[in-house]
Design an enzyme around this catalytic site. Structure first.
Site, PDB file in Angstrom:
ATOM      1  N   LYS A   1      63.478  10.046 113.625  1.00  0.00           N
ATOM      2  CA  LYS A   1      62.015   9.972 113.759  1.00  0.00           C
ATOM      3  C   LYS A   1      61.433   8.701 113.508  1.00  0.00           C
ATOM      4  CE  LYS A   1      62.258  14.672 111.786  1.00  0.00           C
ATOM      5  NZ  LYS A   1      63.467  14.553 110.666  1.00  0.00           N
TER       6      LYS A   1
ATOM      7  N   HIS B   1      56.953  10.877 113.012  1.00  0.00           N
ATOM      8  CA  HIS B   1      57.283  11.838 111.670  1.00  0.00           C
ATOM      9  C   HIS B   1      55.990  12.539 111.192  1.00  0.00           C
ATOM     10  CE1 HIS B   1      60.710  11.920 108.379  1.00  0.00           C
ATOM     11  NE2 HIS B   1      59.796  12.988 108.236  1.00  0.00           N
TER      12      HIS B   1
ATOM     13  N   TYR C   1      64.993   8.819 106.008  1.00  0.00           N
ATOM     14  CA  TYR C   1      66.074   9.239 105.136  1.00  0.00           C
ATOM     15  C   TYR C   1      67.099   8.369 104.718  1.00  0.00           C
ATOM     16  CZ  TYR C   1      64.027  13.729 107.284  1.00  0.00           C
ATOM     17  OH  TYR C   1      63.202  14.718 107.555  1.00  0.00           O
TER      18      TYR C   1
ATOM     19  N   ASP D   1      69.715  16.622 112.563  1.00  0.00           N
ATOM     20  CA  ASP D   1      68.228  16.271 112.320  1.00  0.00           C
ATOM     21  C   ASP D   1      68.005  15.120 111.318  1.00  0.00           C
ATOM     22  OD1 ASP D   1      65.067  16.878 113.010  1.00  0.00           O
ATOM     23  OD2 ASP D   1      65.378  16.552 110.622  1.00  0.00           O
TER      24      ASP D   1
END
Ligand code: NDP
Length: 276
Positions: free
Chosen positions: A78, A109, A53, A48
């Site tokens: 996402k 998200h 990120y 994930d």
């Protein structure tokens, strides 16, 4: 290495997702390749990540270097908030960073209700799913109100809602709505983002099974039917978190854990209604 016998959850479009996965929020982009390689060696097959990120490249590299066939892996990424007005373009960029030609699950998200763009973003994800390059689509951090609006305006029910969910914040109302609608719940921050519940009740349940408290918490997520994606930078803790497939909690143990819910007071992260 633990044998990979992770149960799967069937999503509302018929695809399946390994119920136990590995999250990479806050994994340093420079270390992501090593961390994800470790996770794959431990046995995780569900990863994930998210555009925000900044480690999609590392995930993609680890996947390629692992030599594991792409169709044995489940990869989620996402759509970030700033990209809600251009989901197709953002999706292409995520695929390029991951170095793959499809993802298994693509999520919005955050709803970012103030911007009022999430319904249009969802229409974009529906088109992406129709192209076959996202095997399933869903949302993250959506409340019941957000979900009701998406469903009313598009008639397409998200396959997944990935939300903060842990022992201190059990989200009973949202879980029950999701169950009625056929939306799978995916628990983020499943270990309380490291603030692990150290109550005597959990310690006693863990001891009864000869497991650690984090293992007991991850098993609880599996036993209540949620998808769970713990994160660790440490291979030993990754292995510990994966070593939860040889025991089950009883109904009375699950009932005891239900009493530890602190509702909104237990929330660690941002309330999606306040998010902007
Ligand atoms: P987690 O609940 O998975 O907790 C991670 C923390 O717990 C880290 O500090 C880790 O430290 C520590 N930890 C992990 N295993 C153990 C263990 N066995 N014993 C003691 N400490 C442990 O929090 P996350 O926020 O990472 O959530 C999991 C995933 O959910 C994310 O990685 C991300 O993929 C997703 N997520 C999604 C969000 C969203 O908005 N959709 C928001 C937040 C997360 P260490 O690394 O040192 O082991």
């Amino acid at each position: 290495m633990t044998e990979n016998t992770v149960p799967t959850v069937t999503l509302n479009n018929g695809t399946t997702i390994p119920q136990l996965g590995f999250g990479v929020f806050k994994v340093d982009p420079d270390k992501t390749n090593r961390v994800v390689r470790d996770a794959l060696e431990v046995g995780y097959r569900h990863l994930d990540t998210a555009r925000i990120y900044h480690n999609e490249e590392g995930v993609g590299r680890a996947v390629r270097e692992s030599g594991i066939a792409r169709d044995e892996l489940f990869i989620t990424t996402k759509l970030w908030n700033d990209d809600q007005t251009r989901p197709a373009e953002a999706f292409e960029k995520s695929l390029a960073r991951l170095g793959t030609d499809y993802v298994d699950l693509y999520l919005i998200h955050w709803p970012t209700p103030e911007r009022d763009t999430y319904v249009d973003a969802w229409r974009g994800l529906i088109e992406i799913a129709q192209s076959g390059r996202a095997k399933a689509i869903g949302v993250s951090n959506f409340t019941i109100d957000h979900l009701e609006r998406l469903i009313a305006e598009t008639d397409v029910v998200p396959a997944v809602n990935q939300v903060e969910l842990h022992v201190d914040f059990q989200q009973a109302e949202l879980r029950s709505f999701a169950a009625e609608q056929g939306i799978a719940i995916e628990a983020w921050g499943p270990l309380g983002q490291g603030k692990i519940n150290e109550s005597p009740e959990l310690a006693a349940i863990a001891e009864a099974h000869g497991k650690s408290v984090p293992q007991t918490i991850i098993r609880w997520h599996l036993d209540i039917g949620d998808i769970v994606i713990p994160k660790s930078n440490d291979k030993g803790r990754m292995a510990q978190n994966f070593d939860v497939l040889d025991f089950e909690l009883s109904a009375s143990e699950i009932a005891t854990i239900a009493t530890l819910d602190r509702g909104e007071d237990g929330r660690n992260g941002t309330n999606p209604i306040e998010f902007n």
